[in-house]
Write a protein that holds these residues in place. Structure first.
Motif, PDB file in Angstrom:
ATOM      1  N   SER A   1      32.318  31.945  52.232  1.00 50.29           N
ATOM      2  CA  SER A   1      33.196  30.786  52.400  1.00 50.29           C
ATOM      3  C   SER A   1      33.463  30.101  51.063  1.00 50.29           C
ATOM      4  O   SER A   1      34.607  29.750  50.741  1.00 50.29           O
ATOM      5  CB  SER A   1      32.564  29.805  53.386  1.00 50.29           C
ATOM      6  N   ALA A   2      32.397  29.907  50.270  1.00 52.59           N
ATOM      7  CA  ALA A   2      32.559  29.253  48.969  1.00 52.59           C
ATOM      8  C   ALA A   2      33.445  30.078  48.042  1.00 52.59           C
ATOM      9  O   ALA A   2      34.302  29.533  47.330  1.00 52.59           O
ATOM     10  CB  ALA A   2      31.188  29.032  48.332  1.00 52.59           C
TER      11      ALA A   2
ATOM     12  N   LYS B   1      41.083  30.242  46.027  1.00 53.08           N
ATOM     13  CA  LYS B   1      42.297  29.452  46.251  1.00 53.08           C
ATOM     14  C   LYS B   1      42.517  28.429  45.135  1.00 53.08           C
ATOM     15  O   LYS B   1      43.649  28.053  44.837  1.00 53.08           O
ATOM     16  CB  LYS B   1      42.216  28.733  47.606  1.00 53.08           C
ATOM     17  N   GLN B   2      41.429  28.002  44.508  1.00 54.04           N
ATOM     18  CA  GLN B   2      41.521  27.027  43.417  1.00 54.04           C
ATOM     19  C   GLN B   2      41.739  27.692  42.061  1.00 54.04           C
ATOM     20  O   GLN B   2      41.876  27.006  41.045  1.00 54.04           O
ATOM     21  CB  GLN B   2      40.235  26.189  43.377  1.00 54.04           C
TER      22      GLN B   2
ATOM     23  N   GLU C   1      33.824  31.868  39.011  1.00 57.90           N
ATOM     24  CA  GLU C   1      32.877  31.256  39.944  1.00 57.90           C
ATOM     25  C   GLU C   1      32.951  31.920  41.319  1.00 57.90           C
ATOM     26  O   GLU C   1      31.930  32.117  41.985  1.00 57.90           O
ATOM     27  CB  GLU C   1      33.164  29.762  40.070  1.00 57.90           C
ATOM     28  N   ALA C   2      34.169  32.275  41.730  1.00 59.56           N
ATOM     29  CA  ALA C   2      34.334  32.974  43.003  1.00 59.56           C
ATOM     30  C   ALA C   2      33.618  34.317  42.973  1.00 59.56           C
ATOM     31  O   ALA C   2      32.960  34.716  43.951  1.00 59.56           O
ATOM     32  CB  ALA C   2      35.818  33.169  43.297  1.00 59.56           C
TER      33      ALA C   2
ATOM     34  N   PHE D   1      38.100  40.434  40.831  1.00 64.06           N
ATOM     35  CA  PHE D   1      38.358  41.406  39.768  1.00 64.06           C
ATOM     36  C   PHE D   1      39.862  41.570  39.535  1.00 64.06           C
ATOM     37  O   PHE D   1      40.330  41.615  38.394  1.00 64.06           O
ATOM     38  CB  PHE D   1      37.751  42.765  40.133  1.00 64.06           C
ATOM     39  N   GLN D   2      40.618  41.666  40.654  1.00 62.66           N
ATOM     40  CA  GLN D   2      42.066  41.859  40.545  1.00 62.66           C
ATOM     41  C   GLN D   2      42.708  40.673  39.832  1.00 62.66           C
ATOM     42  O   GLN D   2      43.596  40.846  38.985  1.00 62.66           O
ATOM     43  CB  GLN D   2      42.670  42.025  41.949  1.00 62.66           C
ATOM     44  N   ALA D   3      42.261  39.474  40.136  1.00 60.26           N
ATOM     45  CA  ALA D   3      42.818  38.274  39.506  1.00 60.26           C
ATOM     46  C   ALA D   3      42.512  38.232  38.014  1.00 60.26           C
ATOM     47  O   ALA D   3      43.267  37.637  37.229  1.00 60.26           O
ATOM     48  CB  ALA D   3      42.264  37.027  40.193  1.00 60.26           C
ATOM     49  N   GLU D   4      41.404  38.860  37.614  1.00 56.98           N
ATOM     50  CA  GLU D   4      41.044  38.885  36.201  1.00 56.98           C
ATOM     51  C   GLU D   4      41.603  40.106  35.471  1.00 56.98           C
ATOM     52  O   GLU D   4      41.279  40.334  34.306  1.00 56.98           O
ATOM     53  CB  GLU D   4      39.516  38.853  36.073  1.00 56.98           C
TER      54      GLU D   4
END
Length: 675
Positions: free
Chosen positions: A596-597, A603-604, A609-610, A635-638
């Motif tokens: 959940s965290a 989303k932020q 941290e995610a 990983f994809q976002a980075e």
């Protein structure tokens, strides 16, 4: 009138009065048992939002809060609250289902749970008493006083009706209004008059606004009328048949018109579901698009566009189809996405008392063998139960035997009529039926405590119900007062509780101080749970509701408490809360908070941290597809595509990924892997 005739009339009147007095005494015994249940059970799943919705309907004309069921029974239950100063929790503006449960819980919290709930339950128990009285009156008119008392006694000692008789839900009210409509139509068939037609119309209107299955009453009345006319074709003259046909079908049309008027009347002749400053979430047009059937969608959108029914009524009708597809159904230890066609036949055989089933078989044999000829009474009492059973058995929703409740009052009268007929042919059968009645009367005594979990002896009794059925058949969250007593006796032992109803209720409101284990319903409703950190082990008493163990909360392979299916409990509270003592690794449950965290951090845009939270979730539960997917997303976002692909591949091959209940996740993962 001769003296002899006058004496016979007086004797019949005196006898009728004695039968009626006996019936009232029996109904009072039934009512007292319902009151006992009202005080001994904690709030069940739907009660808080139903009660709050009823109060809002009275005081704010807000029919869009909890539109899943029509307002009549909810408003009836809320009558005792109208003289009180009520604290109203503020609207959240969220999804109507979540808002219903959350605000319903807060409503009881703010106004005192028992102080608010028990008066409403007394009103529900009064409805149950009215149902019992209607059974007696209908049976007496159709088959005489002995049959009326027999049917009433069978009903008053039915463990299922005793268990549900005081709940602030619509099942008992729907059973009452359905029986009233059928009984009033029987009187119209016997002697059509304007007065009887008007009363029938009011009964039909009450059926429409008690529960949405009430919409089937008109087709059932038409079928009864057609079969009755066909059955009497050799008795009545052609001219009389034509006149009677016209009278009966005009009565049905007028009853339908009065019924539609009643729908608009209870919604205050207003199309809009909510007052001007409030709106439905999602909006009606948007929600109707979720109907799977193109035909249903088109019809409902057309009805909405032309304002043929109140908006809240349309919305609720649509929800009966939409929500059915989202509720898991548990039968014989297996969960399915939609109810098996065997769900209701199985539930009927498990949850009905054996005396009832034996009497039903005797009745069917008498009809098939023609020892009991088909009459108007048999058609009136037989057609609706068959129709309602077929409707239930072919539906996608299978969460409770209670959805069959409306068939039982009619079947009890039918059974009593058959018993009376057979006893007239053979007086010795009186002892057989008497023994079955005594057996029925003993069932609630043998089933206590935990009447809600009732199953008959052929299936092992109430202690075995959980092997075959779950949800409102065994666990409706009603056990908290018993849990509190148990924990008071074990006050020095640390405890943890995975409570099925957490979210719709909060067990801490009952003074239970166990640490809250995460559940699907609790997370959905926004209630906090224990923080495990990196240590998934707990020591002490672990309490787990039957609905949680069965997977009615988090279904399929994703159930974080599935391990407890193979652990023998130390104790069982109210037949539906299992107590385990020792040290347990709750890795899958501990991972929930980190999943959940991680989702919130993604989303932020806080990807590092995610990833850290998702990695911790994976360490706690290596087979969590949600954790692996979030790792892949981070990983994809980075820009680490190779590592993302590997994580997605681990997710889609995780043992906890459920192809049925995790279908959306499977689809999402397949898209990501094919990019």
């Amino acid at each position: 009138m001769s003296e002899q005739t006058h004496q016979k009339f007086a004797d019949r009147t005196r006898s009728g009065s004695l039968w009626f007095a006996a019936a009232i005494a029996l109904i009072l015994v039934f009512f007292a048992q319902c009151l006992h249940m009202a005080k001994s059970d904690s709030v069940s799943w739907d009660e808080s939002q139903h009660l709050y919705s009823g109060w809002l309907s009275w005081t704010h004309a807000d029919f869009g809060f909890n539109p899943e069921v029509p307002p009549l029974i909810k408003m009836w239950s809320a009558v005792p609250l109208l003289h009180r100063d009520i604290t109203q929790p503020p609207y959240t503006g969220g999804n109507f289902k979540r808002e219903g449960f959350v605000l319903g819980r807060q409503f009881l919290q703010a106004n005192g749970i028992d102080r608010t709930l028990i008066p409403a339950r007394i009103m529900a128990a009064v409805l149950s008493a009215f149902l019992a009285l209607t059974i007696f009156l209908a049976a007496r008119e159709m088959f005489g006083n002995p049959a009326a008392m027999f049917s009433l006694a069978l009903f008053c000692f039915d463990p299922n009706f005793l268990a549900h008789g005081s709940f602030v839900t619509t099942d008992i009210g729907a059973s009452l209004t359905m029986l009233l409509s059928v009984y009033c139509f029987y009187r119209v068939l016997k002697h059509p008059t304007a007065g009887r037609t008007a009363i029938l119309g009011i009964a039909v209107g009450m059926t429409f606004v008690a529960k949405f299955t009430g919409i089937f009453i008109i087709p059932m009345l038409i079928l009864i009328a057609a079969l009755d006319l066909w059955n009497r074709r050799d008795i009545d003259e052609d001219k009389e048949i034509r006149v009677r046909t016209r009278q009966v079908f005009v009565s049905i049309v007028l009853a339908l018109c009065i019924g539609l008027f009643c729908i608009w009347a209870i919604y205050r002749f207003r199309y809009a579901a909510r007052p001007a400053d409030l709106s439905l979430n999602p909006m009606t047009g948007q929600y109707l698009q979720e109907l799977a059937s193109p035909l249903s969608r088109s019809v409902m959108l057309w009805v909405s566009k032309h304002h043929l029914l109140p908006e809240a009524y349309i919305y609720g009708l649509a929800d009966t189809k939409i929500s059915a597809a989202s509720l898991p159904s548990y039968l014989f230890g297996h969960l399915t996405h939609k109810a098996s066609r065997w769900y209701y036949p199985a539930a009927l055989s498990i949850k009905s008392t054996l005396p009832f089933l034996i009497l039903l078989v005797i009745t069917l044999v008498a009809l098939i063998s023609r020892r009991w000829r088909v009459t108007r009474e048999i058609l009136v009492l037989g057609v609706p139960p068959v129709a309602l059973f077929i409707i239930a058995a072919t539906s996608d929703i299978g969460i409770g035997f209670r959805h069959l409740f409306p068939i039982f009052p009619m079947l009890y009268i039918l059974i009593a009529g058959c018993a009376s007929h057979l006893v007239k042919q053979n007086r010795k059968l009186m002892y057989v039926f008497g023994a079955l009645l005594i057996w029925q009367m003993a069932e609630p005594l043998a089933a206590r405590p935990g009447l809600l979990t009732y199953a008959n002896e052929a299936w092992g009794g109430p202690s075995k119900t959980h092997l075959y059925l779950s949800d409102s058949n065994t666990d409706w969250g009603q056990q908290l007062k018993y849990v509190k007593k148990y924990l008071d006796a074990h006050a020095n032992t640390p405890c943890y509780f995975a409570y099925f109803e957490q979210g719709a209720a909060n067990y801490r409101d009952y003074g239970i101080q166990c640490r809250v284990l995460p559940t699907g319903s609790g997370s959905w409703a926004g209630l906090d749970s224990v923080r495990f950190g990196s240590n998934p082990n707990v020591t002490g008493l672990v309490l787990v509701s039957d609905g949680v163990v069965a997977g009615a909360d988090i279904p399929g392979n994703m159930n974080p408490y599935a391990q407890f299916r193979d652990v023998h409990p130390t104790d069982v509270i109210d037949r539906s809360v299992y107590v385990y003592q020792g040290t347990f690794n709750l890795g899958p449950a501990a991972a929930i908070e980190h999943v959940s965290a991680a989702g919130k951090l993604m989303k932020q845009g806080r990807y590092a941290e995610a990833l850290s939270e998702a990695e911790l979730a994976k360490e706690l539960d290596p087979e969590s597809p949600a954790a692996w997917k979030l790792i892949g997303d981070a990983f994809q976002a980075e820009g680490r595509s190779g590592e993302a692909y590997s994580a997605y591949d681990k997710a889609i091959h995780a043992k906890e990924l459920d192809a049925v209940f995790g279908k959306d996740l499977v689809t999402d993962l397949q898209k990501k892997l094919n990019q």
